[in-house]
Scaffold this motif. Structure first.
Motif, PDB file in Angstrom:
ATOM      1  N   ASP A  19      -6.089   6.824  -6.371  1.00 37.23           N
ATOM      2  CA  ASP A  19      -5.104   6.021  -7.112  1.00 37.23           C
ATOM      3  C   ASP A  19      -5.694   4.670  -7.499  1.00 37.23           C
ATOM      4  O   ASP A  19      -5.530   4.200  -8.638  1.00 37.23           O
ATOM      5  N   LEU A  20      -6.372   4.025  -6.534  1.00 44.04           N
ATOM      6  CA  LEU A  20      -6.935   2.696  -6.763  1.00 44.04           C
ATOM      7  C   LEU A  20      -7.998   2.728  -7.858  1.00 44.04           C
ATOM      8  O   LEU A  20      -7.953   1.945  -8.809  1.00 44.04           O
ATOM      9  N   TYR A  41      -7.533  -1.489   0.658  1.00 42.63           N
ATOM     10  CA  TYR A  41      -6.465  -0.534   0.381  1.00 42.63           C
ATOM     11  C   TYR A  41      -6.598   0.654   1.325  1.00 42.63           C
ATOM     12  O   TYR A  41      -7.694   0.915   1.849  1.00 42.63           O
ATOM     13  N   LYS A  66       3.797   3.612  -1.811  1.00 44.00           N
ATOM     14  CA  LYS A  66       4.545   3.778  -3.053  1.00 44.00           C
ATOM     15  C   LYS A  66       6.029   3.486  -2.819  1.00 44.00           C
ATOM     16  O   LYS A  66       6.565   3.708  -1.733  1.00 44.00           O
ATOM     17  N   GLU A 115       5.546  -0.952  -2.622  1.00 43.28           N
ATOM     18  CA  GLU A 115       5.409  -1.422  -4.002  1.00 43.28           C
ATOM     19  C   GLU A 115       6.784  -1.692  -4.620  1.00 43.28           C
ATOM     20  O   GLU A 115       7.191  -1.057  -5.589  1.00 43.28           O
ATOM     21  N   THR A 170       3.492  -3.329  -8.019  1.00 44.57           N
ATOM     22  CA  THR A 170       2.863  -2.012  -7.934  1.00 44.57           C
ATOM     23  C   THR A 170       1.353  -2.141  -8.118  1.00 44.57           C
ATOM     24  O   THR A 170       0.845  -3.208  -8.492  1.00 44.57           O
ATOM     25  N   LEU A 171       0.646  -1.050  -7.877  1.00 39.82           N
ATOM     26  CA  LEU A 171      -0.795  -1.035  -8.113  1.00 39.82           C
ATOM     27  C   LEU A 171      -1.093  -1.303  -9.589  1.00 39.82           C
ATOM     28  O   LEU A 171      -2.054  -1.997  -9.931  1.00 39.82           O
ATOM     29  N   TYR A 224       0.784  -1.228   0.000  1.00 37.23           N
ATOM     30  CA  TYR A 224       0.000   0.000   0.000  1.00 37.23           C
ATOM     31  C   TYR A 224       0.819   1.283   0.000  1.00 37.23           C
ATOM     32  O   TYR A 224       0.272   2.379  -0.094  1.00 37.23           O
ATOM     33  N   THR A 249      -6.494   3.703 -11.378  1.00 36.18           N
ATOM     34  CA  THR A 249      -5.645   2.653 -11.943  1.00 36.18           C
ATOM     35  C   THR A 249      -6.479   1.478 -12.436  1.00 36.18           C
ATOM     36  O   THR A 249      -6.244   0.949 -13.529  1.00 36.18           O
ATOM     37  N   ARG A 260      -5.549   6.474  -0.455  1.00 37.58           N
ATOM     38  CA  ARG A 260      -5.144   6.195  -1.841  1.00 37.58           C
ATOM     39  C   ARG A 260      -6.321   5.700  -2.698  1.00 37.58           C
ATOM     40  O   ARG A 260      -6.111   5.056  -3.731  1.00 37.58           O
TER      41      ARG A 260
END
Length: 202
Positions: free
Chosen positions: A148-149, A141, A97, A115, A119-120, A95, A152, A145
């Motif tokens: 981001d989730l 998660y 970066k 990550e 990575t995600l 979780y 992505t 974030r």
């Protein structure tokens, strides 16, 4: 707590095949196999020691006939190696970066939290590659974030269909988010009522 929350969020209809990416010692698989006798499951774990522990845990609980552990990088996994083509993918992924925050001297913790090995984007690409059309992905998660989730997963054809924020107290910000996405879904995103961990009976 994370595997317990995620296992409770996964919706099982009957005899689905489950793929757990980054299975660790297999806690999430154990919970799902125990609760749902009709399912089969495969766990992917890059760390040899954890993969061996997961295999022993499944055997000790007599789930070896319905499960399989693969020790490998998810980026190299293909459908021919999985026990059965997955209907559902689950993950409690790293979780943080890469190169952010304090790096633990313990390699296992670093891989689990940062990550570095996955990575995600790697997770989203694997879900897109391995799920059939209309297959389902469930992830847990950090709430901070969430953008981001969601972005992505959308970029890799895993359409978010619901989110549920997890709170550890009544006046604090959300700590975690439970995510459900469907490959190539054409459904609106629904935010479910928040969940407070002080109501959880373990």
């Amino acid at each position: 707590m994370d595997p317990v929350l995620l296992a409770g969020h996964v919706k099982i209809r009957g005899r689905e095949s489950i793929l757990d990416i980054g299975t660790g010692c297999g806690i999430l698989l154990l919970l799902l196999l125990f609760r749902h006798p009709g399912i089969s499951a495969t766990g992917i774990e890059i760390q040899t020691e954890l993969a061996e522990i997961a295999q022993k845990n499944l055997a000790f609980n007599h789930f070896q006939a319905r499960s399989k552990i693969l020790c490998q990088d998810i980026k190299k996994t293909d459908l021919s190696q999985i026990k059965r083509k997955p209907d559902i993918i689950v993950a409690n992924p790293p979780y943080k970066k890469k190169n952010s925050g304090r790096i633990s001297p313990d390699r296992q913790r670093t891989i689990a939290r940062h990550e570095t090995a996955m990575t995600l984007e790697d997770l989203a690409a694997a879900a897109d590659r391995l799920l059939p059309r209309a297959g389902t992905a469930y992830f847990i998660y950090p709430a901070e974030r969430t953008t981001d989730l969601v972005c992505t997963m959308n970029a890799f054809s895993i359409s978010p269909v619901n989110l549920q924020f997890i709170y550890t107290g009544r006046v604090k910000c959300a700590k975690l988010v439970l995510f459900k996405g469907i490959k190539h879904a054409a459904a609106p995103l629904i935010v479910l009522p928040p969940f407070f961990t002080d109501t959880l009976n373990c």
